[in-house]
Design a protein around this motif. Structure first.
Motif, PDB file in Angstrom:
ATOM      1  N   ILE A  12      20.743  58.279  31.578  1.00 16.10           N
ATOM      2  CA  ILE A  12      21.678  57.711  30.603  1.00 16.10           C
ATOM      3  C   ILE A  12      21.358  56.259  30.284  1.00 16.10           C
ATOM      4  CG2 ILE A  12      23.519  59.331  31.135  1.00 16.10           C
ATOM      5  CD1 ILE A  12      24.854  57.123  32.794  1.00 16.10           C
ATOM      6  N   TYR A  13      20.783  55.552  31.224  1.00 19.48           N
ATOM      7  CA  TYR A  13      20.460  54.140  30.994  1.00 19.48           C
ATOM      8  C   TYR A  13      19.274  54.002  30.046  1.00 19.48           C
ATOM      9  CZ  TYR A  13      23.721  53.789  34.785  1.00 19.48           C
ATOM     10  OH  TYR A  13      24.847  53.928  35.550  1.00 19.48           O
ATOM     11  N   GLN A  14      18.293  54.883  30.182  1.00 19.11           N
ATOM     12  CA  GLN A  14      17.156  54.873  29.266  1.00 19.11           C
ATOM     13  C   GLN A  14      17.604  55.277  27.865  1.00 19.11           C
ATOM     14  OE1 GLN A  14      13.916  57.437  30.370  1.00 19.11           O
ATOM     15  NE2 GLN A  14      12.738  56.979  28.549  1.00 19.11           N
ATOM     16  N   ALA A  15      18.447  56.299  27.757  1.00 18.07           N
ATOM     17  CA  ALA A  15      18.951  56.746  26.453  1.00 18.07           C
ATOM     18  C   ALA A  15      19.756  55.641  25.787  1.00 18.07           C
ATOM     19  CB  ALA A  15      19.805  58.000  26.621  1.00 18.07           C
ATOM     20  N   GLN A  16      20.572  54.952  26.559  1.00 17.98           N
ATOM     21  CA  GLN A  16      21.389  53.858  26.037  1.00 17.98           C
ATOM     22  C   GLN A  16      20.507  52.766  25.458  1.00 17.98           C
ATOM     23  OE1 GLN A  16      22.050  50.853  28.464  1.00 17.98           O
ATOM     24  NE2 GLN A  16      23.177  49.751  26.932  1.00 17.98           N
ATOM     25  N   GLU A  17      19.467  52.433  26.166  1.00 13.77           N
ATOM     26  CA  GLU A  17      18.552  51.391  25.695  1.00 13.77           C
ATOM     27  C   GLU A  17      17.736  51.871  24.501  1.00 13.77           C
ATOM     28  OE1 GLU A  17      14.658  49.254  27.493  1.00 13.77           O
ATOM     29  OE2 GLU A  17      16.453  49.145  28.750  1.00 13.77           O
ATOM     30  N   GLN A  18      17.222  53.095  24.580  1.00 13.15           N
ATOM     31  CA  GLN A  18      16.374  53.644  23.524  1.00 13.15           C
ATOM     32  C   GLN A  18      17.104  53.743  22.190  1.00 13.15           C
ATOM     33  OE1 GLN A  18      14.484  57.346  24.565  1.00 13.15           O
ATOM     34  NE2 GLN A  18      13.855  57.777  22.477  1.00 13.15           N
ATOM     35  N   TYR A  19      18.375  54.144  22.217  1.00 12.53           N
ATOM     36  CA  TYR A  19      19.119  54.351  20.974  1.00 12.53           C
ATOM     37  C   TYR A  19      20.028  53.185  20.610  1.00 12.53           C
ATOM     38  CZ  TYR A  19      17.298  59.040  21.372  1.00 12.53           C
ATOM     39  OH  TYR A  19      16.446  60.113  21.467  1.00 12.53           O
ATOM     40  N   LEU A  27      26.797  60.617  26.715  1.00 12.46           N
ATOM     41  CA  LEU A  27      27.335  61.700  27.539  1.00 12.46           C
ATOM     42  C   LEU A  27      26.182  62.411  28.220  1.00 12.46           C
ATOM     43  CD1 LEU A  27      29.947  63.196  25.066  1.00 12.46           C
ATOM     44  CD2 LEU A  27      30.348  61.596  26.942  1.00 12.46           C
ATOM     45  N   ASP A  28      26.256  62.541  29.530  1.00 10.15           N
ATOM     46  CA  ASP A  28      25.190  63.181  30.304  1.00 10.15           C
ATOM     47  C   ASP A  28      25.622  64.600  30.646  1.00 10.15           C
ATOM     48  OD1 ASP A  28      23.141  63.945  31.938  1.00 10.15           O
ATOM     49  OD2 ASP A  28      23.538  62.469  33.499  1.00 10.15           O
ATOM     50  N   TYR A  29      25.228  65.555  29.810  1.00 10.62           N
ATOM     51  CA  TYR A  29      25.562  66.950  30.076  1.00 10.62           C
ATOM     52  C   TYR A  29      24.630  67.565  31.110  1.00 10.62           C
ATOM     53  CZ  TYR A  29      28.750  66.802  26.152  1.00 10.62           C
ATOM     54  OH  TYR A  29      29.781  66.497  25.316  1.00 10.62           O
ATOM     55  N   GLY A  30      23.594  66.872  31.483  1.00 10.07           N
ATOM     56  CA  GLY A  30      22.677  67.381  32.485  1.00 10.07           C
ATOM     57  C   GLY A  30      23.299  67.433  33.871  1.00 10.07           C
TER      58      GLY A  30
END
Length: 54
Positions: A12-19, A27-30
């Protein structure tokens, strides 16, 4: 031979930074987390059929 890293689950931290969004918007459905638990109907089916699950 090139191997790709085996990554499990969401980062989630990488996704937050990337986007470029706030961490509260990711939201982390994983993680397979449901605060409501399983539906009562599913719970009843599992309980009623426990003999075939073991």
């Amino acid at each position: 031979m090139n191997h790709r890293a085996n990554i499990h689950g969401g980062n989630i931290y990488q996704a937050q930074e990337q986007y470029g969004v706030g961490i509260d918007q990711v939201l982390d459905y994983g993680a397979n987390i449901n605060p409501l638990g399983i539906p009562r109907s599913l719970q009843a089916v599992i309980t009623d059929n426990m003999n075939i699950l073991t």
